[in-house]
Design a protein around this motif. Structure first.
Motif, short mmCIF file in Angstrom:
data_model
loop_
_atom_site.label_atom_id
_atom_site.label_comp_id
_atom_site.label_asym_id
_atom_site.label_seq_id
_atom_site.Cartn_x
_atom_site.Cartn_y
_atom_site.Cartn_z
N MET A 197 -1.22 -38.34 87.14
CA MET A 197 -1.07 -37.67 85.55
C MET A 197 -0.02 -36.48 86.21
SD MET A 197 -2.66 -38.85 83.27
CE MET A 197 -4.16 -39.78 82.80
N THR A 198 1.09 -36.30 85.33
CA THR A 198 2.15 -35.34 85.54
C THR A 198 2.90 -35.33 84.09
OG1 THR A 198 3.80 -34.31 86.83
CG2 THR A 198 3.91 -36.75 86.53
N GLN A 199 3.91 -34.40 84.03
CA GLN A 199 4.47 -34.42 82.81
C GLN A 199 5.91 -33.92 82.87
OE1 GLN A 199 1.68 -34.40 79.20
NE2 GLN A 199 2.44 -36.20 80.98
N TYR A 200 6.92 -34.87 82.85
CA TYR A 200 8.26 -34.57 82.88
C TYR A 200 8.80 -35.94 82.10
CZ TYR A 200 8.82 -37.94 86.57
OH TYR A 200 8.74 -39.15 87.20
N MET A 201 10.04 -35.63 81.26
CA MET A 201 10.59 -36.75 80.84
C MET A 201 12.23 -36.40 81.04
SD MET A 201 8.86 -36.74 77.26
CE MET A 201 9.23 -38.65 76.75
N PRO A 202 13.01 -37.58 81.19
CA PRO A 202 12.76 -38.95 81.26
C PRO A 202 12.04 -39.07 82.53
CG PRO A 202 14.69 -38.60 80.76
CD PRO A 202 14.64 -37.44 81.37
N ALA A 203 11.00 -40.40 82.30
CA ALA A 203 10.31 -40.66 83.64
C ALA A 203 11.24 -41.06 84.91
CB ALA A 203 9.51 -41.72 83.51
N GLU A 204 12.28 -41.61 84.39
CA GLU A 204 13.55 -42.12 85.37
C GLU A 204 14.07 -40.87 86.47
OE1 GLU A 204 13.38 -42.99 82.31
OE2 GLU A 204 12.45 -44.81 82.42
N THR A 205 13.97 -39.55 85.93
CA THR A 205 14.60 -38.56 86.47
C THR A 205 14.12 -38.34 87.85
OG1 THR A 205 14.33 -37.27 84.31
CG2 THR A 205 14.94 -36.10 86.26
N TYR A 206 13.02 -38.75 88.25
CA TYR A 206 12.46 -38.48 89.62
C TYR A 206 11.85 -39.93 90.09
CZ TYR A 206 11.87 -33.55 88.37
OH TYR A 206 12.41 -32.41 88.13
N GLN A 207 11.49 -40.05 91.28
CA GLN A 207 11.16 -41.37 91.84
C GLN A 207 9.56 -41.31 91.91
OE1 GLN A 207 13.30 -43.97 93.00
NE2 GLN A 207 14.51 -42.51 91.68
N MET A 215 16.64 -31.08 82.47
CA MET A 215 18.04 -31.17 82.07
C MET A 215 18.86 -30.38 83.34
SD MET A 215 19.76 -29.87 78.62
CE MET A 215 18.67 -30.85 77.48
N ALA A 216 19.82 -31.25 83.88
CA ALA A 216 20.75 -30.78 84.93
C ALA A 216 19.63 -30.40 86.13
CB ALA A 216 21.56 -29.75 84.50
N GLY A 217 18.34 -31.09 86.25
CA GLY A 217 17.60 -30.50 87.17
C GLY A 217 16.71 -29.35 87.03
N ILE A 218 16.75 -29.04 85.75
CA ILE A 218 15.81 -28.02 85.18
C ILE A 218 15.01 -28.30 84.30
CG2 ILE A 218 15.73 -25.63 84.24
CD1 ILE A 218 18.73 -25.15 85.20
N PRO A 219 13.57 -28.28 84.41
CA PRO A 219 12.53 -28.63 83.33
C PRO A 219 12.71 -27.60 82.15
CG PRO A 219 11.44 -28.55 85.50
CD PRO A 219 12.85 -27.84 85.69
N ILE A 220 12.91 -28.19 81.04
CA ILE A 220 12.96 -27.31 79.89
C ILE A 220 11.61 -27.73 79.14
CG2 ILE A 220 14.18 -26.90 77.73
CD1 ILE A 220 15.60 -26.42 80.40
N PRO A 221 10.84 -26.73 78.56
CA PRO A 221 9.63 -26.98 77.94
C PRO A 221 10.05 -27.78 76.59
CG PRO A 221 9.98 -24.46 77.86
CD PRO A 221 11.03 -25.29 78.93
N ILE A 222 9.53 -28.81 76.24
CA ILE A 222 9.56 -29.32 74.98
C ILE A 222 8.42 -29.55 73.99
CG2 ILE A 222 11.69 -30.78 75.60
CD1 ILE A 222 10.02 -33.13 75.75
N ASP A 223 7.08 -29.30 74.61
CA ASP A 223 5.89 -29.35 74.07
C ASP A 223 4.87 -28.61 74.65
OD1 ASP A 223 4.43 -30.38 71.61
OD2 ASP A 223 3.05 -31.54 73.14
N LEU A 224 4.62 -27.47 74.27
CA LEU A 224 3.50 -26.44 75.08
C LEU A 224 2.38 -26.58 74.54
CD1 LEU A 224 5.94 -23.56 76.08
CD2 LEU A 224 5.28 -25.51 77.42
N PRO A 225 1.17 -26.44 75.23
CA PRO A 225 -0.10 -26.24 74.59
C PRO A 225 -0.43 -25.59 73.27
CG PRO A 225 -0.21 -25.97 76.98
CD PRO A 225 1.15 -25.93 76.64
N ARG A 226 -0.01 -24.30 73.13
CA ARG A 226 -0.47 -23.64 72.11
C ARG A 226 0.42 -24.16 70.90
NH1 ARG A 226 -5.52 -21.76 72.10
NH2 ARG A 226 -6.12 -20.97 73.78
N SER A 227 1.54 -24.63 70.80
CA SER A 227 2.23 -25.18 69.88
C SER A 227 2.39 -26.64 69.73
CB SER A 227 3.67 -24.48 69.95
OG SER A 227 4.32 -24.53 71.08
N SER A 228 1.71 -27.27 70.39
CA SER A 228 1.66 -29.15 70.71
C SER A 228 1.69 -29.63 69.37
CB SER A 228 0.90 -29.45 71.91
OG SER A 228 0.97 -30.71 71.78
N VAL A 229 2.55 -30.70 69.41
CA VAL A 229 2.28 -31.60 68.11
C VAL A 229 1.33 -32.18 68.11
CG1 VAL A 229 3.73 -33.39 69.52
CG2 VAL A 229 3.72 -33.24 67.05
#
Length: 447
Positions: free
Chosen positions: A418-428, A294-308
């Motif tokens: 393998m990597t983890q960021y959303m939306p995928a279109e944010t980067y190339q 969001m606005a160039g800053i990665p905000i955690p939405i699913d972390l290992p210890r509390s993951s869905v």
């Protein structure tokens, strides 16, 4: 979704020419792959072999755009070269590596697609079999006249042809997707739990990404059958929940739960020991963090210890539900490159793999109804794109959190990121990674 660049496509053409010059006719297993490839090599040597890929990965990690990346590249049945950079989460929870667990989202689709084709190969399904033969609720479907318009009688018309298994495999069934559709049809999908997967335990993430899923695959399928299609079946490629629906088809036809069928027929035989629809709590330390940029800053939405993903999902999402590792997904690609065989073990027949990785678009496809990206047209197989022209042989797909899984069946070149960021279109990332692989592979072939 990936947007192929003109530069990527032109470099693939160069790579193809290089392969032909360096080895004569390209083969499924490239004859000039070195002994070091076959045995696997140390990561520092892999960096020397794949300098463009290594620099690409390091650039994203050093600029803190992603917490980590893992890439696997290999030829034919040779062991993969593995590159890794960064950590599993931004808090430095541990180095990312080939056994780190990632949410692969839509890279689940080619696995579900192959599972479906294996049932065709078993004689339990046929490619052009009407879906209503298996799930009667899909007989007599209605179609929206105005795309994403009102769900009212004056905006509906009968389907011109039945939905078939071929349509489901190639996203030409006319089904919708809650991540794509707008207006009343989107609301109807959410209301009935026709959602593409799970993202997070956070309420705001559930709202953004689709809502609460149906209670079971059976409920998912029956609810979907009550809603109109967004396009006429067989006429247009439209990204959809069709691979999720195929999970229910697999259950009915095989007599097994969908996740059990995948485990017995593909995941287990391929040795994909860390791939599944849930992460065991004992494996939480291998799970990566997922971030929304969001606005160039990665905000955690699913972390290992509390993951869905530490909890059992409502049902196994055949379109976007699996987690996997770089090492595991490479084994799936290796099996495809071996036309159904991996390390001397037969997982699927050569006939099934050739069918799954071929262009399965129906003859009824409209002239402007195919899959296009980056100004180029592609075919579509069992849950993944199929290359044409100078990308002939290419098969695979991409994930909503930036992952890539591709294999060129003609050259035997497989590559996975393998990597983890959303939306995928944010980067190339999904555009650049295949280009970097092609550049380095051309160098290897000519060396």
């Amino acid at each position: 979704m990936l947007q192929f660049s003109a530069e990527y496509l032109s470099r693939r053409a160069v790579l193809r020419t290089s392969a032909m010059m360096g080895a004569g006719a390209a083969a499924a297993t490239l004859p000039f792959a070195s002994t070091a490839f076959a045995q696997g090599i140390a990561e520092e040597d892999a960096q020397a072999r794949w300098p463009s890929v290594a620099a690409f990965m390091r650039g994203y990690v050093d600029r803190e755009m992603v917490s980590g990346m893992v890439a696997t590249m290999g030829f034919g049945q040779d062991a993969p070269d593995i590159l890794s950079a960064g950590t599993r989460t931004f808090d430095g929870s541990g180095a990312a590596g080939p056994d780190s667990i990632y949410r692969i989202y839509s890279m689940t689709k080619p696995i579900t697609g192959l599972a479906t084709v294996m049932l065709i190969d078993d004689g339990l399904l046929s490619l052009d079999q009407p879906l209503a033969d298996i799930i009667p609720a899909f007989a007599n479907m209605q179609v929206q006249k105005q795309y994403d318009g009102p769900i009212t009688r004056d905006n509906l018309e009968p389907a011109r042809r039945p939905i078939t298994i071929r349509h489901l495999l190639t996203h030409t069934a006319g089904l919708g997707y809650s991540i794509i559709q707008q207006g009343p049809i989107n609301a109807a999908y959410r209301q009935r739990g026709i959602v593409p997967g799970q993202i997070s335990n956070m309420a705001i993430a559930q709202e953004i990404f689709g809502g609460r899923p149906a209670a079971s695959l059976a409920d998912f399928a029956e609810g979907l059958a009550q809603l109109p299609l967004v396009y006429q079946p067989g006429e247009r490629w439209s990204y959809s929940v069709s691979l999720d629906l195929l999970g229910r088809v697999i259950e009915i036809v095989s007599g097994q739960q969908f996740d059990a069928f995948l485990q017995d027929r593909i995941l287990g035989p391929c040795g994909m020991t860390s791939t599944g629809f849930q992460v065991k709590r004992g494996d939480a330390d291998r799970l990566t963090g997922n971030y929304f940029v969001m606005a160039g800053i990665p905000i955690p939405i699913d972390l290992p210890r509390s993951s869905v993903y530490l909890h059992k999902p409502a049902f196994p999402f055949g379109g976007a539900g699996l987690v996997s590792t770089g090492r595991d997904y490479d084994r799936f690609l290796q099996m495809l490159a071996g036309y159904g065989e991996i390390e001397g073990k037969r997982v699927a027949s050569e006939t099934a793999v050739r069918l799954a990785t071929s262009n399965l678009f129906p003859e009824t496809l409209a002239s402007n109804g195919g899959f296009e990206t980056g100004g180029r047209s592609f075919g579509f197989g069992a849950g993944g794109l199929v290359g044409t022209g100078d990308t002939e042989g290419l098969f695979g797909w991409f994930g909503a959190a930036g992952t890539v899984g591709l294999v060129n069946m003609k050259w035997g070149l497989r590559h996975n990121l393998m990597t983890q960021y959303m939306p995928a279109e944010t980067y190339q990332v999904q555009q650049q990674f295949p280009l970097m692989v092609a550049q380095d592979a051309a160098g290897l072939m000519l060396s």
